[in-house]
Scaffold this active site. Structure first.
Site, PDB file in Angstrom:
ATOM      1  N   GLU A   1       6.159   4.735   7.298  1.00 31.22           N
ATOM      2  CA  GLU A   1       5.698   5.815   6.424  1.00 31.22           C
ATOM      3  C   GLU A   1       6.504   7.093   6.663  1.00 31.22           C
ATOM      4  O   GLU A   1       6.539   7.624   7.770  1.00 31.22           O
ATOM      5  CB  GLU A   1       4.210   6.049   6.648  1.00 31.22           C
ATOM      6  CG  GLU A   1       3.377   4.921   6.064  1.00 31.22           C
ATOM      7  CD  GLU A   1       1.908   5.005   6.429  1.00 31.22           C
ATOM      8  OE1 GLU A   1       1.121   4.343   5.742  1.00 31.22           O
ATOM      9  OE2 GLU A   1       1.560   5.703   7.390  1.00 31.22           O
TER      10      GLU A   1
ATOM     11  N   THR B   1       2.087  -9.250  12.313  1.00 33.62           N
ATOM     12  CA  THR B   1       2.630  -8.053  11.683  1.00 33.62           C
ATOM     13  C   THR B   1       1.542  -7.499  10.792  1.00 33.62           C
ATOM     14  O   THR B   1       0.390  -7.894  10.906  1.00 33.62           O
ATOM     15  CB  THR B   1       3.893  -8.416  10.880  1.00 33.62           C
ATOM     16  OG1 THR B   1       4.413  -7.205  10.342  1.00 33.62           O
ATOM     17  CG2 THR B   1       3.629  -9.405   9.796  1.00 33.62           C
TER      18      THR B   1
ATOM     19  N   ASN C   1      -0.378  10.332   5.937  1.00 33.91           N
ATOM     20  CA  ASN C   1      -1.579   9.912   6.647  1.00 33.91           C
ATOM     21  C   ASN C   1      -2.660  10.975   6.682  1.00 33.91           C
ATOM     22  O   ASN C   1      -3.813  10.684   6.988  1.00 33.91           O
ATOM     23  CB  ASN C   1      -1.208   9.454   8.064  1.00 33.91           C
ATOM     24  CG  ASN C   1      -0.574   8.088   8.036  1.00 33.91           C
ATOM     25  OD1 ASN C   1      -1.260   7.092   7.869  1.00 33.91           O
ATOM     26  ND2 ASN C   1       0.739   8.038   8.157  1.00 33.91           N
TER      27      ASN C   1
ATOM     28  N   THR D   1       0.863  -1.194   0.000  1.00 32.40           N
ATOM     29  CA  THR D   1       0.000   0.000   0.000  1.00 32.40           C
ATOM     30  C   THR D   1       0.898   1.242   0.000  1.00 32.40           C
ATOM     31  O   THR D   1       1.263   1.740  -1.047  1.00 32.40           O
ATOM     32  CB  THR D   1      -0.978  -0.006   1.198  1.00 32.40           C
ATOM     33  OG1 THR D   1      -0.260  -0.209   2.410  1.00 32.40           O
ATOM     34  CG2 THR D   1      -2.022  -1.107   1.029  1.00 32.40           C
TER      35      THR D   1
ATOM     36  N   SER E   1      -7.305   9.699  -0.126  1.00 34.71           N
ATOM     37  CA  SER E   1      -7.305  10.340  -1.444  1.00 34.71           C
ATOM     38  C   SER E   1      -6.162   9.822  -2.299  1.00 34.71           C
ATOM     39  O   SER E   1      -6.066  10.153  -3.453  1.00 34.71           O
ATOM     40  CB  SER E   1      -7.199  11.854  -1.286  1.00 34.71           C
ATOM     41  OG  SER E   1      -6.021  12.207  -0.599  1.00 34.71           O
TER      42      SER E   1
ATOM     43  N   LYS F   1       4.207  -6.995   3.674  1.00 38.67           N
ATOM     44  CA  LYS F   1       3.933  -5.585   3.452  1.00 38.67           C
ATOM     45  C   LYS F   1       3.744  -4.951   4.813  1.00 38.67           C
ATOM     46  O   LYS F   1       3.324  -5.587   5.770  1.00 38.67           O
ATOM     47  CB  LYS F   1       2.711  -5.388   2.556  1.00 38.67           C
ATOM     48  CG  LYS F   1       1.366  -5.743   3.138  1.00 38.67           C
ATOM     49  CD  LYS F   1       0.696  -4.702   3.998  1.00 38.67           C
ATOM     50  CE  LYS F   1       0.637  -3.365   3.312  1.00 38.67           C
ATOM     51  NZ  LYS F   1       0.109  -2.334   4.256  1.00 38.67           N
TER      52      LYS F   1
END
Length: 408
Positions: A277, A191, A403, A154, A408, A180
């Site tokens: 991230e 996880t 985040n 993702t 979007s 992932k």
């Protein structure tokens, strides 16, 4: 005892009899891969660990039943939609994913495990998923392991996989994991998504035991943002094709297998933490001298989950005060007057705190360590004999940007 050999040029389809493919089903749009099928031509025994979040996605609820099956042949997974908080409709769609996969393999639906990752609370577009499964089987058994990994990503920026081989009973045995995970990572018993396959010949009970013991000190010791996902799972399939003598007791062969599995899980855990991230650095917190195993783990995780510590590492600021603060508010038993803290990497080490008191340390040397992409924080509680390691990442401006616009 036997050497674990890491083979970087190998992938999940190099484990004997395993096939994998990833396709674009249309869930994500823009022709992005978003559905994968992994299966074994030989029946597997399976083990799994799943999210402890009270809100469990439909695939997790389904897999908690299917994992008890005598044989498992396949995993089908989608990204772009979590199929979480979708009620009975979501559960039925998860079952349809298993049923459609089973039809192609001529097996039972309960011999298929299902996984999803993506946005929570949006109905799963089952027509697209069914199209994707049909598309996958129009390509299989021709495999493409890299496309399978792409299909479960993702916000990940890099693929996560590791392949090892080792000897059991004079037979070559292999383990491969693909995963992932980038955000919503604070697992407890799993996880984000980790799919592990092996050709080891082992009983289901011992496979379960090996996975659960490993998870405690690997996936459960990582955190990116202290959010435990509704979809977390680690699945382990073993088809026994290596031909080693069946591991049916906790003998030396079991120990070798467990060691190799744990190595795989730790390396995948570090890859996930490093790819948090927006992250630019992997933080490794090593805690020594705790009064119990629990205290060591609690202390290590408190350090890597502290937003102030994470932000300091991002800014290359050797602010050890934030570390001792995180230790102090953790549930670990500590005596502040005994705590030693240092920063290190593979080349150098700077001690910043001794027995709870700051040292006159070399700020430039510390900054040089903190400027690297792998920062080790060493803490000695000097309170016992137990140790633990946890992994996290720095907190950057990009984490908020990613985040703030995820849907979007």
């Amino acid at each position: 005892m036997d050497t674990i050999k890491v083979l970087n040029n190998k992938n999940i389809t190099d484990v004997p009899y395993f096939k994998a493919i990833g396709v674009a089903s249309g869930i994500k749009g823009n022709n992005k891969s978003d559905l994968c099928v992994i299966y074994s031509e030989k029946p597997c025994i399976a083990a799994g660990t799943f999210t402890t979040n009270k809100v469990k996605a439909a695939p997790v609820l389904l897999d908690l039943k299917h994992i008890e099956s005598e044989n498992i042949y396949a995993i089908v997974a989608n990204s772009g939609n979590a199929n979480a908080c979708t009620g009975d409709d979501g559960y039925e769609k998860a079952y349809l994913m298993a049923e459609c996969t089973a039809k192609h393999l001529k097996i039972k639906p309960e011999e298929v495990l299902v996984a999803s990752t993506g946005v929570i609370g949006v109905p799963l577009p089952i027509d697209k998923v069914m199209f994707g499964i049909e598309k996958a089987f129009s390509i299989l058994p021709k495999s493409d392991a890299n496309k399978a990994i792409d299909a479960i990503m993702t916000t990940d920026t890099v693929q996560k996989k590791i392949f090892v081989e080792f000897m059991l009973d004079k037979k070559k045995v292999t383990i491969c994991a693909i995963a992932k995970g980038s955000g919503m990572i604070h697992p407890n018993m799993a996880t984000m998504l980790s799919f592990i396959v092996t050709d080891a010949n082992i009983t289901k009970d011992l496979l379960n035991k090996a996975l659960k013991e490993s998870v405690k000190d690997s996936y459960n010791m990582i955190s990116v943002d202290r959010d435990t996902s509704t979809n977390d799972m680690a699945l382990l399939l073993a088809n026994g094709a290596s031909g080693n003598t069946l591991i049916s007791s906790e003998n030396s062969d079991y120990e070798v297998f467990k060691k190799a599995l744990h190595y795989v899980n730790v390396e995948i855990s570090k890859m996930i933490a490093k790819d948090g991230e927006g992250a630019t650095k992997l933080i490794e917190a090593k805690v020594f001298g705790a009064s119990s195993s629990r205290d060591a783990k609690v202390a290590a995780k408190s350090v890597i989950t502290s937003n102030l510590v994470k932000a300091a590492v991002f800014g290359s600021d050797a602010n050890w005060g934030r570390i001792i603060c995180a230790l102090g508010y953790s549930a670990a038993e500590i005596d502040p007057s005994k705590v030693d803290i240092s920063f290190s990497n593979n080349d150098s080490k700077v001690e910043t705190c001794l027995k709870g008191t700051g040292l006159n340390f070399d700020e430039e040397a510390a900054k040089k360590i903190l400027d690297g992409d792998h920062v080790i924080i060493e803490v000695n509680l000097n309170n016992g004999k137990f140790n633990a390691t946890a992994w996290g990442c720095d907190l950057t401006y990009d984490y908020v940007k990613i985040n703030g616009s995820y849907r979007s």
